[in-house]
Write a protein that holds these residues in place. Structure first.
Motif, short mmCIF file in Angstrom:
data_model
loop_
_atom_site.label_atom_id
_atom_site.label_comp_id
_atom_site.label_asym_id
_atom_site.label_seq_id
_atom_site.Cartn_x
_atom_site.Cartn_y
_atom_site.Cartn_z
N THR A 667 0.86 -1.19 0.00
CA THR A 667 0.00 0.00 0.00
C THR A 667 0.89 1.23 0.00
OG1 THR A 667 -1.66 -1.22 1.28
CG2 THR A 667 -1.90 1.17 1.15
N ASP A 668 0.78 2.01 -1.07
CA ASP A 668 1.65 3.17 -1.25
C ASP A 668 3.13 2.77 -1.14
OD1 ASP A 668 -0.47 4.94 -1.63
OD2 ASP A 668 -0.71 5.25 0.52
N GLY A 669 3.43 1.59 -1.71
CA GLY A 669 4.81 1.13 -1.77
C GLY A 669 5.32 0.42 -0.53
N GLN A 670 4.51 0.35 0.53
CA GLN A 670 4.92 -0.31 1.76
C GLN A 670 4.10 -1.58 1.96
OE1 GLN A 670 7.48 0.87 3.74
NE2 GLN A 670 7.74 2.40 2.12
N GLU A 671 4.77 -2.66 2.43
CA GLU A 671 4.04 -3.91 2.68
C GLU A 671 3.15 -3.73 3.90
OE1 GLU A 671 4.82 -8.57 3.87
OE2 GLU A 671 6.29 -7.57 2.56
#
Length: 998
Positions: A667-671
């Motif tokens: 989500t937005d590049g973060q796991e």
């Protein structure tokens, strides 16, 4: 009694079917039974003779008693389906209660198709006759839209006559607003031709079909102009001459006044009042100039509608609140119009029209909002003409007894955005009263007249550490079968308390049910009281706090959630007060899967048990699955800012890591979460079909020991996958009447534990009140298709193992004809075996069960069942001796203990057939020894020396062991009701008999 029971059951099932299907509108079926919308002047003709008559041709396509006849056909054979008006020397309104709207009040299409059955009789010779049928809005009707014609080319039938009824369906999706009438060309011979006297046309079952509900896109207002709110506090662009009347003396009078009707829809203090309508109710909303001469407004008051590069208008919508009071004439309110005008082209410009909702009675009951799409409007316009009360131009007599109020005139721009709630969850109710939830007055209310429920916040009756330690909870009492409750989100609550459900994927709540009286229970949730519905099952067997979660469509923007707090297919509990049933609720919340998925599928089949909060899923595969053939795992995103990295399983025969597909959600590049699907190739199964009517469906209530997984047993679920077996066993039935009760299939599975060297797979398909004729391969009497659907599931299961047998419990609906039943049962068994590949009747073992022996009316049927091996190959039977009824001796259904014991008797037959040498003999075949049970006494006899009998209770505890004198009998009296095992050993025989004492 049986017939009455079946009648009520059939009526209940029909009502359930109607309840879940789309709400189509039967315009006319001509039966005069109140099943349609028939009224005087509902259908009118252009001069042809019309009448309701007997159906001249009853067939499978139309078996109705009454139909509509069109004869002496004049011109093109046109008749009119009158929705709002009818023609009789002029146009007249239908009574308000007979008006039919094609559109919903919000402007969306309510019905998008209309179907008509038709049949032509006689000398059908005209080359163009019935070559096309058209439906249109009559051009002469007062409300004329496009006059669009829908053409339908009929199938050409050879010969001079039609051989059967046919159905034509018209697509109404191009309609823009409610038509007054629809014109139907039943016999299209062309205008102006002579009357046709040797042809009769019959029509029937005119049905408007409900349009599929399409949720509106989630939008955000990116720019807004508050043109006028009339409050005088500087929150709008009000100025002198902002709104003016027409200058020809025919305009309404205008004034800013107190709001005459403060409601949740409009609680403003000040509004604009329009009265004394002499014309079309026209007023001007002035942007840069006013009056026919185009006198400029002061520069500071001018409103510039252009976007930054002055290429278009910056706004795409215009909305106006309105309220109408007085003795208005509904025909004047068919439309509200706006025109955008430049003073150099007065009375010209594009017209936007909005159809008003017509309200029953003489007064509008509340404020409404009309919104115009102005996306193609020119920004150069200097004023807007609003026709607020459209009575026509140059009205000779002013309208003096009608007042129109307007408010909150707004120009704005909307843009679609992906659903994104403000918070990951909304705590609707935790009932603590400390401001940490959104509970308010009117949040939970009765939703129909039948509801008797009461709602009260009380002390938590069962505080449990780690489960529910809350101080306060919600208590619901006086629950009845047909009562519905409404959990209001945005409906009937104040603006500050309104909740938006869109974007949220689940509703979760804790519950506690102290009573064990009504275990056949589930709860249904229906957003806005419509389909789709979402089902969650209560489980009161543990007598503690549990949690139920409804997975809901994130695109659903429901204003309330309709809750069936008690839902069952038990006809005997229909609409009665459920005494001693209290339901406690707590922590009711909407969940948004922040960083979570909204669904996972395996080979395009959705995992139906998916919960965004559950990270690991065990997924069974058949023994035929190759270790290298890895199933494809796909997903449904929870939000648009997510991506998923998938690490696929590598070896289905390997360790757990190798058998697991991992989905890493970014989500937005973060796991933000990680889901695991663990595959497991099952050993080859022995599979049994469990079929029949209500007793196989299940009628006994659960006991606490019936909870949990049944060892080594798997149910074939709706995804065509075998899953660990838990009650209720009939929940994946293809029929419409699954219910949460004990089925004999459960006792069958329990009886096989430890007896097989492979897993046992069950396909359970019980159908209440089903006669054997409904199970026949050729039966087409209803849509359930019991044989075909069962066969489809059985064939799909064959890749998991071998179908070893069918356990069958059916006959209540056929008990009056035991001799005729024999041939029907043999045909059914042969069809199943043949279609499943058992062509020589040697592979699939068939076992039938006796009906409840307490009813003397089934004695002949039960005797016939004992001879099954004489008319069905490879077949056996189980006895109902000693079994007891669910309610009383008028009831054909077994209670819980009897259903379990009956299932175990089925298991004993299967064990003897496939899995082991018999460890006991049927007492009826024992010559030198016998066990006989009557009431609460067991009589044990033996002709041998050294005979010993023992009695064990249900837990296996030995109650007694005694010797039996040679050639004599002893009597043992049971102390209490229950299930017991009686054994007799005499040196040559070991007899075991499980008995039910009640």
């Amino acid at each position: 009694m049986k017939k009455i029971f079946l009648l009520f059951l059939s009526l209940f099932m029909f009502a359930l079917l109607v309840h879940v299907q789309a709400q189509n509108l039967v315009f006319a079926d001509f039966e005069n039974k109140g099943t349609d919308q028939w009224c005087e002047n509902r259908i009118t003709s252009d001069g042809s003779s019309i009448a309701i008559v007997d159906n001249p041709l009853k067939t499978d396509r139309n078996s109705s008693d009454k139909v509509y006849k069109i004869s002496d056909i004049v011109s093109a054979g046109a008749i009119c389906l009158d929705l709002r008006t009818y023609y009789s020397g002029g146009y007249h309104d239908l009574p308000e209660e007979n008006v039919i709207d094609i559109f919903n009040p919000d402007g969306t299409l309510k019905y998008d198709k209309v179907s008509i059955k038709y049949y032509a009789e006689g000398n059908v010779t005209y080359s163009s006759c019935i070559s096309n049928i058209s439906m249109k809005e009559p051009e002469g009707a007062r409300v004329t839209l496009t006059g669009k014609t829908w053409d339908y080319t009929l199938e050409q039938i050879s010969g001079q006559s039609w051989t059967d009824w046919n159905t034509v369906t018209f697509d109404l999706s191009d309609l823009k607003s409610n038509p007054d009438r629809l014109q139907f060309f039943a016999y299209h011979v062309g205008w102006g031709n002579p009357a046709v006297t040797d042809v009769n046309i019959y029509v029937d079952e005119i049905v408007f079909h409900e349009a599929e509900k399409v949720d509106p896109p989630l939008v955000v207002i990116t720019s807004r102009l508050n043109f006028a709110d009339f409050e005088g506090n500087g929150t709008d662009r009000w100025c002198e001459k902002r709104i003016t009347e027409q200058e020809d003396g025919k305009a309404p009078k205008i004034a800013i006044v107190d709001n005459p009707l403060k409601t949740e829809r409009n609680n403003s203090n000040k509004v604009m009042k329009l009265t004394d309508f002499n014309s079309a109710g026209a007023i001007y909303l002035n942007m840069t100039a006013y009056g026919n001469a185009g006198t400029p407004l002061d520069e500071k008051d001018q409103i510039d509608l252009a976007n930054e590069d002055r290429s278009a208008c910056k706004y795409t919508k215009m909305s106006v609140k309105y309220y109408i009071k007085g003795n208005y004439t509904p025909s004047y309110l068919d439309q509200i119009k706006i025109q955008f005008l430049e003073y150099t082209a007065a009375q010209s410009g594009k017209v936007w029209t909005y159809p008003l909702e017509k309200t029953i009675g003489k007064d509008w009951t509340d404020w409404n909002t009309v919104t115009f799409d102005i996306s193609n409007f020119s920004y150069k316009c200097n004023r807007v003409q609003l026709l607020s009360y459209y009575v026509g131009w140059n009205l000779s007599v002013p309208v003096s007894d009608v007042e129109v109020y307007i408010d909150d005139i707004t120009f704005f721009t909307q843009e679609e955005i992906p659903p994104a709630p403000d918070a990951a969850s909304i705590m609707i109710g935790n009932f603590e009263g400390n401001g940490t939830d959104r509970w308010c007055s009117g949040r939970l209310v009765k939703d129909n007249d039948a509801c008797t429920a009461t709602y009260e916040i009380v002390d938590n009756p069962l505080k449990e550490e780690g489960t529910n330690e809350s101080e306060k909870v919600l208590k619901i009492s006086n629950v009845n079968m047909k009562g519905m409750s409404a959990l209001n989100l945005a409906r009937n609550v104040g603006g500050i308390d309104q909740i938006k459900s869109k974007g949220y994927t689940a509703l979760r709540m804790k519950y506690y049910i102290p009573s064990a009286k009504y275990p056949d229970m589930c709860v249904l949730l229906k957003p806005d009281g419509a389909e789709p519905r979402y089902e969650g099952r209560w489980s009161d067997r543990a007598r503690n706090w549990r949690t139920v979660t409804f997975n809901i469509d994130p695109n659903t923007d429901a204003s309330w959630l309709q809750l069936f707090l008690y839902y069952s297919n038990d006809v005997n509990l229909d609409n009665v007060l459920l005494e001693d049933l209290d339901i406690y609720l707590d922590d009711i919340e909407l969940l948004y899967p922040e960083g979570k998925l909204n669904g996972i599928s395996v080979d395009d089949a959705a995992i139906t048990t998916f919960d965004p909060e559950v990270m690991t899923y065990a997924y069974n595969l058949p023994y035929t699955q190759e270790a290298g053939n890895i199933p494809e795992v796909t997903y449904t995103l929870g939000s648009s800012n997510q991506t998923v990295n998938i690490v696929r399983a590598t070896n289905l025969a390997g360790n757990e890591v190798e058998r697991t597909t991992v989905l890493k959600v970014m989500t937005d590049g973060q796991e933000t979460s990680q889901y695991r699907v663990v595959f497991n190739i099952m050993p080859k199964m022995d599979i049994y079909l469990c079929l029949g009517q209500s007793n196989m469906n299940g009628y006994g209530y659960f006991a606490p020991e019936d909870d949990g997984v049944v060892e080594n047993t798997y149910l074939f679920n709706s995804d065509n996958v075998f899953e660990e077996a838990t009650n209720p066993f009939n929940r994946y039935s293809t029929t419409a009447n699954t219910q949460s009760r004990i089925s004999p299939s459960y006792g069958f599975a329990k009886g096989l534990i430890g007896k097989t060297d492979c897993p046992v797979g069950l396909i359970v398909n019980g159908r209440n009140a089903s006669a054997i004729e409904q199970w026949e391969k050729s039966y087409t009497g209803n849509a359930e298709q019991l044989y075909q659907r069962t066969l489809e599931r059985a064939k799909a299961a064959q890749k998991w193992g071998d179908i070893k047998g069918i356990i069958w419990h059916q006959g209540c609906s056929n008990s009056n004809d035991p001799e005729g039943y024999k041939n029907k049962l043999n045909t059914l068994v042969t069809d199943f075996r043949t279609d499943l590949g058992d062509v020589d009747n040697s592979q699939i073992f068939f076992i039938a069960g006796q009906l409840g022996a307490w009813r003397s009316s089934v004695a002949a049927f039960n005797q016939m069942i004992t001879t099954i091996s004489t008319f069905v190959e490879n077949a056996d039977w189980v006895s109902s001796e000693g079994l007891t009824p669910w309610k009383d001796e008028s009831d054909p259904h077994f209670d819980r203990e009897s259903n379990v014991l009956l299932g175990e008797r089925y298991a004993e037959k299967v064990i003897a057939k496939y899995y082991a040498e018999p460890t006991s003999v049927n007492s009826s075949s024992a010559i030198s020894a016998n066990i006989y049970v009557a009431g609460k006494q067991a009589i044990i006899s033996s002709a041998q020396t050294n005979s010993v009998f023992s009695v064990f209770d249900i837990s296996g505890r030995k109650l007694v062991t005694k010797k039996i004198p040679e050639g004599s009998a002893v009597v043992y009296t049971f102390d209490s009701n229950g299930v017991y095992m009686v054994t007799l050993e005499n040196g040559t025989q070991v007899i075991k008999k499980k008995v039910l004492v009640k």
